[in-house]
Scaffold this active site. Structure first.
Site, mmCIF file in Angstrom:
data_model
loop_
_atom_site.group_PDB
_atom_site.id
_atom_site.type_symbol
_atom_site.label_atom_id
_atom_site.label_comp_id
_atom_site.label_asym_id
_atom_site.label_seq_id
_atom_site.Cartn_x
_atom_site.Cartn_y
_atom_site.Cartn_z
ATOM 1 N N GLY A 160 45.227 37.019 46.127
ATOM 2 C CA GLY A 160 44.198 37.179 45.046
ATOM 3 C C GLY A 160 44.870 37.263 43.599
ATOM 4 N N THR A 161 46.107 36.965 43.593
ATOM 5 C CA THR A 161 46.984 37.162 42.428
ATOM 6 C C THR A 161 46.400 36.203 41.322
ATOM 7 O OG1 THR A 161 48.709 35.631 43.288
ATOM 8 C CG2 THR A 161 49.187 38.105 43.312
ATOM 9 N N GLY A 162 46.315 34.963 41.762
ATOM 10 C CA GLY A 162 45.798 33.952 40.711
ATOM 11 C C GLY A 162 44.346 34.230 40.138
ATOM 12 N N CYS A 163 43.523 34.810 41.006
ATOM 13 C CA CYS A 163 42.163 35.183 40.658
ATOM 14 C C CYS A 163 42.224 36.433 39.400
ATOM 15 C CB CYS A 163 41.083 35.739 41.707
ATOM 16 S SG CYS A 163 41.237 34.380 43.282
ATOM 17 N N THR A 183 50.240 39.497 48.160
ATOM 18 C CA THR A 183 49.765 38.940 46.825
ATOM 19 C C THR A 183 48.476 38.156 46.962
ATOM 20 O OG1 THR A 183 51.022 37.113 47.479
ATOM 21 C CG2 THR A 183 52.149 38.408 46.129
ATOM 22 N N LYS A 192 51.583 28.372 36.497
ATOM 23 C CA LYS A 192 52.052 29.725 37.053
ATOM 24 C C LYS A 192 53.128 29.752 38.027
ATOM 25 C CE LYS A 192 48.060 30.378 38.996
ATOM 26 N NZ LYS A 192 46.901 30.578 39.597
HETATM 27 N N1 LIG Z 1 55.971 38.184 43.934
HETATM 28 C C1 LIG Z 1 55.784 38.090 42.741
HETATM 29 N N2 LIG Z 1 56.239 39.023 41.749
HETATM 30 C C2 LIG Z 1 55.994 39.144 40.438
HETATM 31 N N3 LIG Z 1 54.757 38.136 39.892
HETATM 32 C C3 LIG Z 1 54.258 37.360 40.682
HETATM 33 C C4 LIG Z 1 54.707 37.332 42.255
HETATM 34 N N4 LIG Z 1 53.810 36.371 42.819
HETATM 35 C C5 LIG Z 1 53.021 35.837 41.781
HETATM 36 N N5 LIG Z 1 53.282 36.420 40.557
HETATM 37 C C6 LIG Z 1 52.740 36.099 39.202
HETATM 38 O O1 LIG Z 1 51.261 36.194 39.661
HETATM 39 C C7 LIG Z 1 50.466 35.289 38.935
HETATM 40 C C8 LIG Z 1 49.790 34.285 39.863
HETATM 41 O O2 LIG Z 1 50.463 33.430 40.244
HETATM 42 P P1 LIG Z 1 50.453 32.537 41.820
HETATM 43 O O3 LIG Z 1 50.664 33.554 42.798
HETATM 44 O O4 LIG Z 1 51.498 31.384 41.534
HETATM 45 O O5 LIG Z 1 49.108 32.166 41.676
HETATM 46 P P2 LIG Z 1 48.035 31.756 42.838
HETATM 47 O O6 LIG Z 1 47.557 33.275 43.179
HETATM 48 O O7 LIG Z 1 46.923 30.775 42.274
HETATM 49 O O8 LIG Z 1 49.041 30.966 44.122
HETATM 50 C C9 LIG Z 1 51.611 34.617 38.071
HETATM 51 O O9 LIG Z 1 51.713 35.255 36.665
HETATM 52 C C10 LIG Z 1 52.798 34.747 38.821
HETATM 53 O O10 LIG Z 1 53.937 34.684 38.120
HETATM 54 C C1 LIG Z 2 36.800 33.207 47.634
HETATM 55 C C2 LIG Z 2 38.383 32.971 47.403
HETATM 56 N N1 LIG Z 2 38.628 32.589 46.090
HETATM 57 C C3 LIG Z 2 39.872 32.313 45.749
HETATM 58 C C4 LIG Z 2 40.991 32.651 46.783
HETATM 59 C C5 LIG Z 2 42.501 32.336 46.583
HETATM 60 O O1 LIG Z 2 43.251 33.473 46.620
HETATM 61 P P1 LIG Z 2 44.645 33.202 47.445
HETATM 62 O O2 LIG Z 2 45.385 32.180 46.843
HETATM 63 O O3 LIG Z 2 45.273 34.700 46.688
HETATM 64 O O4 LIG Z 2 44.293 33.273 48.871
HETATM 65 C C6 LIG Z 2 40.639 32.972 48.132
HETATM 66 N N2 LIG Z 2 41.354 33.391 49.058
HETATM 67 N N3 LIG Z 2 39.108 33.262 48.155
#
Ligand SMILES: Nc1ncnc2c1ncn2[C@@H]1O[C@H](COP(=O)(O)OP(=O)(O)O)[C@@H](O)[C@H]1O
Ligand SMILES: Cc1ncc(COP(=O)(O)O)c(N)n1
Length: 278
Positions: free
Chosen positions: A210-213, A208, A174
């Site tokens: 919880g984007t990954g979740c 952002t 990602k």
């Molecule tokens: N500011 C943003 N604009 C558009 N897409 C984003 C942005 N931040 C994260 N993403 C997308 O959201 C998804 C989660 O990625 P990421 O943020 O790297 O995960 P995590 O929450 O695990 O750190 C990916 O598809 C990433 O490309």
């Molecule tokens: C219970 C739990 N699971 C996953 C995340 C990660 O999410 P983020 O990377 O956006 O803080 C979080 N903050 N809390």
């Protein structure tokens, strides 16, 4: 018939990440969500104040209760916290014939607090990742799992290949943490050597949480419906893009994304299409 999915993850009292984000995403994509809670976090958009892990036995018992009763089409894991919880989860996956598995290797919250003990990294790599249909690390997580710094595009590929060597069938690297990633590009590497990218417009926002979740939950829902991997990743990308770009502006820290946006805007589009046709 509706497909049943399960998330094995932590609770986020703030509702934007973890179990809560997963269930909202499952609902929006039309699958029936069940849960095995690994930890309660005391958390809001400003950060994680406390982590209260469940015992490994209670995590295993929750998985048992669900897997004995429902035909679960796909499982995702998020925050797993400790090596003992990881071992308990891996054992249940073996017992129930290794269903489709999406691993989001959650390590550190956006606010910087640790959601995975350091002692758990080896168990994650050796006991859980080999069972994965797909793993979805962000760049810092990939750095830990592949034991290398990731700065260039070549580094991304080398790290992904190291993860494939652990037995994972596919890796989504990602791009949310990559510098100058104006196309919000995520790169997917498959065990057969194929690779492809999914991309969207980068959104300038601090919201952002919880984007990954949310991304991995959307992928879980699509895989559960029998959608092929590449198309499922494409839908997950559309879902997270809609959720980020139609942010809710709530909370005082890193706000949650908008889990309604994908369905709402699809419905608006469908209505527009119907109006255009008549
Ligand atoms: N500011 C943003 N604009 C558009 N897409 C984003 C942005 N931040 C994260 N993403 C997308 O959201 C998804 C989660 O990625 P990421 O943020 O790297 O995960 P995590 O929450 O695990 O750190 C990916 O598809 C990433 O490309
Ligand atoms: C219970 C739990 N699971 C996953 C995340 C990660 O999410 P983020 O990377 O956006 O803080 C979080 N903050 N809390």
């Amino acid at each position: 018939m509706v497909q049943v999915v399960m998330t094995v993850a932590g609770s986020d009292s703030g509702g934007g990440a973890g179990i809560q984000a997963d269930l909202k995403t499952f609902q929006e994509l039309g699958v029936f969500g069940t849960t095995a809670v690994t930890a309660i976090t005391v958390q809001n958009t400003k950060g994680v104040r406390e982590v209260c892990p469940m015992t490994p036995a209670v995590v295993a018992d929750q998985m048992d209760a669900i897997l004995e009763d429902f035909d679960v089409a796909c499982i995702k894991t998020g925050m797993l916290f400790s090596a003992d919880i990881i071992r308990a989860v891996a054992q249940k996956l073996h017992e129930f014939n290794r269903p489709l598995l999406v691993i989001d290797p959650v390590m550190i919250a956006k606010g910087g607090q640790s959601l995975l003990l350091e002692e758990a990294i080896t168990a994650l790599k050796t006991e859980l990742l080999p069972l994965a249909t797909i793993v979805t690390p962000n760049i810092p997580e990939a750095e830990v799992l592949a034991e290398m710094k990731i700065e260039t595009q070549e580094d991304v590929e080398v790290a992904a290949k190291k993860l494939l060597q652990l037995g994972v069938k596919a890796v989504v690297m990602k791009g949310g943490h990559r510098k100058n990633n104006e196309n919000a590009e995520d790169i997917v590497y498959m065990e057969n050597g194929e690779q492809f990218t999914v991309s969207a417009k980068w959104v300038e926002t601090k919201d952002t949480h919880g984007t990954g979740c949310t991304f991995s939950a959307a992928l879980t829902a699509e895989l559960a419906k029998g959608v092929p991997l590449q198309k499922a990743i494409g839908t997950a990308k559309q879902f997270i893009q809609a959720a980020i770009s139609h942010g809710l502006s709530i909370g005082h820290g890193h706000g949650p994304t908008n889990h309604f946006a994908y369905r709402t805007f699809n419905e608006v589009k469908m209505k527009e299409d119907v109006i255009n046709e008549s």
